[in-house]
Scaffold this motif. Structure first.
Motif, short mmCIF file in Angstrom:
data_model
loop_
_atom_site.label_atom_id
_atom_site.label_comp_id
_atom_site.label_asym_id
_atom_site.label_seq_id
_atom_site.Cartn_x
_atom_site.Cartn_y
_atom_site.Cartn_z
N UNK A 107 -16.31 33.84 13.93
CA UNK A 107 -15.21 34.39 14.73
C UNK A 107 -15.58 35.76 15.29
N UNK A 108 -16.24 36.58 14.48
CA UNK A 108 -16.62 37.92 14.93
C UNK A 108 -17.62 37.86 16.07
N UNK A 109 -18.58 36.96 15.96
CA UNK A 109 -19.65 36.89 16.96
C UNK A 109 -19.14 36.45 18.32
N UNK A 110 -18.18 35.53 18.34
CA UNK A 110 -17.79 34.94 19.62
C UNK A 110 -16.40 35.34 20.10
N UNK A 111 -15.57 35.90 19.22
CA UNK A 111 -14.21 36.23 19.64
C UNK A 111 -13.88 37.71 19.40
N UNK A 112 -14.14 38.21 18.19
CA UNK A 112 -13.79 39.61 17.91
C UNK A 112 -14.73 40.57 18.62
N UNK A 113 -16.03 40.31 18.53
CA UNK A 113 -17.04 41.15 19.18
C UNK A 113 -18.03 40.25 19.91
N UNK A 114 -17.62 39.68 21.04
CA UNK A 114 -18.47 38.69 21.72
C UNK A 114 -19.79 39.28 22.19
N UNK A 115 -20.82 38.45 22.13
CA UNK A 115 -22.13 38.89 22.59
C UNK A 115 -22.12 39.10 24.09
N UNK A 116 -23.16 39.79 24.59
CA UNK A 116 -23.21 40.13 26.01
C UNK A 116 -23.10 38.89 26.88
N UNK A 117 -22.15 38.93 27.80
CA UNK A 117 -22.01 37.84 28.74
C UNK A 117 -21.02 36.77 28.32
N UNK A 118 -20.64 36.72 27.05
CA UNK A 118 -19.69 35.71 26.59
C UNK A 118 -18.29 36.05 27.10
N UNK A 119 -17.52 35.05 27.52
CA UNK A 119 -16.15 35.32 27.98
C UNK A 119 -15.34 36.05 26.92
N UNK A 120 -14.66 37.14 27.28
CA UNK A 120 -13.90 37.93 26.29
C UNK A 120 -12.59 37.26 25.92
#
Length: 428
Positions: A107-120
């Protein structure tokens, strides 16, 4: 009464855009017996969708809430805020510590603190979430070949938003109908285990050579040559070791618990991950020699501490007899072995405040502890071991999972098979 209206407009570049606006009138709640208002003012709820079907589904869900005498709660929480609270209140203490950490990391990697370029997507308010919000994120992840991780994250989010629907925070679950790409045999590993990176035969040899100067050398040998999960190795007892046959019996796992009321010590034994995880694992002679040496080291530590030694019958322990902790090993013994074997990268020199003239160069290992398990499987497959034997050694639930996880070994095995025919029949 719910209404769904079509809205069209043309952009500056001539593109025709279409949206569907759904509006629902929500009357004040009334007492079921007297019919008198019980609070709350009437209001209009509205939401915009890309598809008419989504708008109709949302409107029907809102009407269903009205028919049941419930009024939807209007919240300003974002998805990130809701998931943070959901993990702490609904997940912590209900699952194993390793599962909780895995949920939080995904959840942290993709939603709480998304990686560069990932939809916020984490900054989107709950009431504005739609199927397309998740489709955009999953499409981005699929471009990087993270299909198994998509499936894992989707399962977490769908469960969390299902709870939001039960609590009347959302009228419907927008993640239910998101497009989840099917998993393929691309060499990705189990989602809970993370993306694996295996050592070469030469790197594995260097690792074991450097491990022999460490107190926990036997542990590193068992993980690399036995293919055990770290939690399985931590739960081994001396009674599980068969020195005569040269094998260990995997019967349980060690879990770290965040529920101190249920597990005051902070840890507990649990059933293995799958039914096939209970298994008999033969070990090579070099690992059995390390285990015999380790038994002598542990006996000396037990005598040295005397009554302060905590005897749980465990095979691998700290200097006090307590269970090992994965996080401590990552920054301690494992890092030292990786550093000695040269398996990692060095950063620039740093001088910490008050540390004097001594400079330290941070070291980042190129592999994780869990990669020892993947290395075990990959080396066996590349050496010609059959897939079923490797699957049973790892304790996978199905041979298909093993085949999908280690599909990257298939090209080397195909080349080796061709070389065997050359050896059998010679060159034409």
């Amino acid at each position: 009464m719910a209404t769904v209206n079509k809205r069209e407009w043309t952009t500056k570049d001539g593109t025709l855009r279409t949206r569907w606006d759904a509006t629902v009138y929500v009357p004040p709640l009334r007492d079921p017996e007297t019919g008198e208002p019980t609070g709350g003012a009437p209001r209009l709820l509205s939401k915009t969708f890309h598809r008419k079907g989504d708008a109709d589904a949302w409107a029907r869900a809102q009407e269903g809430l009205k028919g049941s005498g419930r009024s939807p709660v209007v919240t300003r929480q974002t998805l990130a805020q809701y998931l943070t609270g959901w993990l702490e209140t609904s997940v912590a203490g209900q699952v194993r510590r390793v599962t909780f950490d895995s949920y939080r990391a995904s959840v942290s990697r993709w939603i709480l603190k998304p990686t560069n370029g990932a939809p916020p997507i984490g900054s989107v308010p709950l009431r504005r979430l739609s199927v397309h919000s998740f489709d955009a994120l999953y499409t981005y992840m699929a471009e990087y070949g993270l299909r198994r991780e998509i499936k894992y994250l989707h399962g977490i989010v769908k469960r969390a938003l299902r709870d939001a629907v039960k609590r009347n925070i959302l009228p419907s679950n927008p993640a239910e109908y998101a497009s989840v790409p099917k998993a393929d045999a691309s060499g990705e590993v189990e989602a809970a285990e993370g993306v694996g990176k295996t050592m070469t035969r030469e790197e594995a040899g260097r690792f074991l050579l450097c491990a022999r100067v460490e107190r926990l050398s036997a542990l590193w040998h068992v993980l690399l040559t036995g293919g055990l999960r770290p939690s399985e190795a931590f739960a081994l007892r001396w009674a599980d070791v068969d020195f005569g046959e040269g094998a260990v019996d995997v019967k349980r796992t060690l879990t770290r618990s965040v529920d101190r009321k249920k597990h005051p010590a902070g840890w507990a034994f649990a059933r293995p991950k799958t039914a096939k995880s209970r298994r008999h694992v033969p070990l090579p002679a070099v690992t059995m020699r390390e285990l015999r040496a380790w038994r002598g080291i542990q006996n000396q530590e037990r005598l040295l501490l005397g009554p302060e030694w905590q005897d749980h019958g465990l095979l691998f322990t700290t200097e006090f007899g307590t269970p090992l902790d994965l996080s401590n090993l990552r920054t301690g013994s494992f890092r030292r072995v990786m550093e000695g074997a040269g398996l990692g990268t060095w950063g620039p020199e740093r001088r910490k405040p008050r540390s004097g003239p001594t400079a330290r160069r941070p070291f980042t290992p190129s592999h994780r502890i869990y990669d020892l398990r993947h290395t075990c499987a990959s080396l066996l497959l590349m050496d010609g071991e059959d897939l079923l034997t490797v699957s049973r050694r790892l304790g996978h639930s199905t041979i298909t999972l093993t085949a999908d996880t280690y599909a990257h070994v298939a090209p080397q095995r195909a080349e080796a098979a061709a070389a065997r025919f050359d050896k059998m029949f010679g060159t034409a």
